[in-house]
Design an enzyme around this catalytic site. Structure first.
Site, PDB file in Angstrom:
ATOM      1  N   LYS A 133     -12.640  51.144 141.157  1.00  0.00           N
ATOM      2  CA  LYS A 133     -11.812  50.113 140.512  1.00  0.00           C
ATOM      3  C   LYS A 133     -11.119  49.248 141.572  1.00  0.00           C
ATOM      4  CE  LYS A 133      -7.752  51.420 139.876  1.00  0.00           C
ATOM      5  NZ  LYS A 133      -6.444  51.423 140.531  1.00  0.00           N
ATOM      6  N   LYS A 188      -1.577  46.342 149.069  1.00  0.00           N
ATOM      7  CA  LYS A 188      -2.166  47.646 148.709  1.00  0.00           C
ATOM      8  C   LYS A 188      -3.700  47.578 148.705  1.00  0.00           C
ATOM      9  CE  LYS A 188      -3.050  51.654 146.897  1.00  0.00           C
ATOM     10  NZ  LYS A 188      -3.029  52.873 147.705  1.00  0.00           N
TER      11      LYS A 188
HETATM   12  P1  NAP Z   1      -5.124  59.688 137.095  1.00  0.00           P
HETATM   13  O1  NAP Z   1      -4.805  61.073 137.498  1.00  0.00           O
HETATM   14  O2  NAP Z   1      -6.497  59.358 136.614  1.00  0.00           O
HETATM   15  O3  NAP Z   1      -4.062  59.284 135.946  1.00  0.00           O
HETATM   16  C1  NAP Z   1      -4.175  58.073 135.271  1.00  0.00           C
HETATM   17  C2  NAP Z   1      -3.021  57.944 134.300  1.00  0.00           C
HETATM   18  O4  NAP Z   1      -3.150  56.680 133.605  1.00  0.00           O
HETATM   19  C3  NAP Z   1      -2.987  59.041 133.238  1.00  0.00           C
HETATM   20  O5  NAP Z   1      -1.648  59.327 132.911  1.00  0.00           O
HETATM   21  C4  NAP Z   1      -3.707  58.349 132.076  1.00  0.00           C
HETATM   22  O6  NAP Z   1      -3.383  58.903 130.829  1.00  0.00           O
HETATM   23  C5  NAP Z   1      -3.136  56.955 132.194  1.00  0.00           C
HETATM   24  N1  NAP Z   1      -3.937  55.942 131.506  1.00  0.00           N
HETATM   25  C6  NAP Z   1      -5.233  55.601 131.743  1.00  0.00           C
HETATM   26  N2  NAP Z   1      -5.611  54.611 130.901  1.00  0.00           N
HETATM   27  C7  NAP Z   1      -4.541  54.345 130.113  1.00  0.00           C
HETATM   28  C8  NAP Z   1      -4.299  53.421 129.057  1.00  0.00           C
HETATM   29  N3  NAP Z   1      -5.267  52.567 128.636  1.00  0.00           N
HETATM   30  N4  NAP Z   1      -3.078  53.386 128.508  1.00  0.00           N
HETATM   31  C9  NAP Z   1      -2.113  54.223 128.935  1.00  0.00           C
HETATM   32  N5  NAP Z   1      -2.268  55.139 129.915  1.00  0.00           N
HETATM   33  C10 NAP Z   1      -3.467  55.186 130.502  1.00  0.00           C
HETATM   34  O7  NAP Z   1      -4.813  58.624 138.228  1.00  0.00           O
HETATM   35  P2  NAP Z   1      -3.800  58.712 139.475  1.00  0.00           P
HETATM   36  O8  NAP Z   1      -4.546  59.247 140.642  1.00  0.00           O
HETATM   37  O9  NAP Z   1      -2.525  59.312 139.050  1.00  0.00           O
HETATM   38  O10 NAP Z   1      -3.603  57.143 139.746  1.00  0.00           O
HETATM   39  C11 NAP Z   1      -2.691  56.334 139.023  1.00  0.00           C
HETATM   40  C12 NAP Z   1      -2.598  54.984 139.710  1.00  0.00           C
HETATM   41  O11 NAP Z   1      -2.141  55.159 141.066  1.00  0.00           O
HETATM   42  C13 NAP Z   1      -3.953  54.256 139.812  1.00  0.00           C
HETATM   43  O12 NAP Z   1      -3.773  52.864 139.681  1.00  0.00           O
HETATM   44  C14 NAP Z   1      -4.421  54.593 141.228  1.00  0.00           C
HETATM   45  O13 NAP Z   1      -5.312  53.620 141.743  1.00  0.00           O
HETATM   46  C15 NAP Z   1      -3.093  54.615 141.969  1.00  0.00           C
HETATM   47  N6  NAP Z   1      -3.092  55.438 143.202  1.00  0.00           N
HETATM   48  C16 NAP Z   1      -3.649  56.683 143.217  1.00  0.00           C
HETATM   49  C17 NAP Z   1      -3.617  57.418 144.397  1.00  0.00           C
HETATM   50  C18 NAP Z   1      -4.264  58.787 144.507  1.00  0.00           C
HETATM   51  O14 NAP Z   1      -4.476  59.229 145.643  1.00  0.00           O
HETATM   52  N7  NAP Z   1      -4.564  59.476 143.413  1.00  0.00           N
HETATM   53  C19 NAP Z   1      -2.997  56.908 145.534  1.00  0.00           C
HETATM   54  C20 NAP Z   1      -2.405  55.658 145.474  1.00  0.00           C
HETATM   55  C21 NAP Z   1      -2.458  54.924 144.293  1.00  0.00           C
HETATM   56  P3  NAP Z   1      -4.263  60.094 130.182  1.00  0.00           P
HETATM   57  O15 NAP Z   1      -3.658  61.390 130.674  1.00  0.00           O
HETATM   58  O16 NAP Z   1      -4.110  59.884 128.729  1.00  0.00           O
HETATM   59  O17 NAP Z   1      -5.700  59.906 130.654  1.00  0.00           O
END
Ligand code: NAP
Length: 294
Positions: free
Chosen positions: A234, A166
């Site tokens: 990150k 990834k």
């Molecule tokens: P996001 O919208 O910023 O959501 C992050 C999530 O993680 C939220 O539910 C947040 O909770 C939670 N979180 C953050 N810190 C935490 C902690 N200390 N303890 C528990 N929960 C915590 O991010 P996302 O885009 O969904 O991405 C999630 C993951 O998938 C990341 O690792 C990202 O790199 C990966 N990813 C993202 C994409 C994309 O295009 N967006 C694509 C592939 C992979 P709160 O609501 O409380 O903040």
């Protein structure tokens, strides 16, 4: 299947919704309360969500978040029983993944790292690609869940190898987008606007999935987050950390990291990573959209 889904962010919301739609019995938990999924039970803690589940699926921000959700106060560990599977779709450190897996396995459960690619559109549309590391027999059991949330999965090796693949993929996304953004910026400064350049790019070998996905957003100046810049930042740090550990030199990525450092310091971290172009524009004194055709 009985699935606990932890983390209802940009990605997790669509993924959990698609599990419910496929008929699975889903419990959900999110750190900040108030996020719910229709048809799923909302749990008070990760341990509560995981209680009685066959599979615990995580999609949270980073390595520290995964560690907290699994092993922190009221974490998943308390509810682990033999035969359960922990599946992680967050993008996190491959080295930390091995440690987390060892601790989960000590409870008789198994651990699969299955980060995703496909962004928000893939999560909402159930067309994600899963990049999977883990035991074949365990992955076999997860097939109905991959089918509910994605279009395909690739097993790339044992535990940790999903995260490795990834970050190697995201390295290319970061560099391809950087090339695209720098090309548009230079062209705009010299008097060829993006509207003119894009059909040429799309007709040539420069065409790419990254450009196909991001170009319309850049043209609309819509930088609402599909993949937040702070998360790409990150990931770049994860890539450079893994490179350092394994004595690999990534010179282009080192420069791109500096650009992300500045863009995030400027307060753009919550915008989509496509907004990195605005920093190039600031330095060049030009805006890509709106430049007159020469
Ligand atoms: P996001 O919208 O910023 O959501 C992050 C999530 O993680 C939220 O539910 C947040 O909770 C939670 N979180 C953050 N810190 C935490 C902690 N200390 N303890 C528990 N929960 C915590 O991010 P996302 O885009 O969904 O991405 C999630 C993951 O998938 C990341 O690792 C990202 O790199 C990966 N990813 C993202 C994409 C994309 O295009 N967006 C694509 C592939 C992979 P709160 O609501 O409380 O903040």
């Amino acid at each position: 299947m009985r699935v606990a889904f932890l983390g209802l962010g940009i990605m997790g919301t669509g993924m959990a919704t698609n599990l419910v739609k496929a008929g699975h019995e889903v419990s959900v938990w999110n750190r900040t309360p108030g996020k719910t999924i229709e048809g799923a039970r909302t749990a008070a803690t990760p341990a509560d969500a995981a209680k009685g589940a066959e599979v615990v699926w995580m999609c949270v921000s980073d390595t520290a978040a995964v560690e907290t959700v699994l092993f922190g106060k009221d974490g998943v560990e308390q509810s682990l029983t033999p035969g359960m599977i922990v599946a992680d779709s967050s993008t996190i450190s491959p080295a930390a993944t091995l440690k987390f897996a060892e601790r989960v396995r000590a409870r008789g459960a198994d651990y699969v790292d299955n980060p995703v690619t496909g962004s928000k559109a893939g999560a909402d549309g159930g067309t994600l690609i899963f990049i999977v590391g883990g035991a074949e027999a365990t992955i076999e059991k997860l097939k109905p869940l991959y089918a509910a949330m994605g279009k395909v999965f690739f097993r790339v090796g044992e535990t940790g190898k999903g995260q490795t693949a990834k970050i190697a993929m995201n390295l290319q996304i970061a560099l391809i987008y950087e090339g695209f953004a720098e090309g548009l910026t230079l062209a705009a400064k010299l008097g060829v606007d993006a509207q003119t350049l894009l059909p040429l790019i799309q007709a040539s070998m420069i065409r790419s999935g990254v450009v196909d996905y991001k170009a319309p957003f850049v043209l609309k100046r819509d930088f609402t987050p599909n993949f937040p810049m702070k998360l790409m930042h990150k990931d770049i740090k994860l890539m450079l950390e893994a490179a350092k550990e394994s004595r690999v030199k990534l010179p282009a990525l080192e420069i791109v990291e500096e650009i992300y450092d500045v863009a995030v310091e400027d307060g753009n971290g919550d915008l989509d990573y496509a907004a990195i172009i605005t920093l190039l524009e600031k330095w060049a004194g030009v805006e890509v959209k709106g430049a007159a055709v020469a």
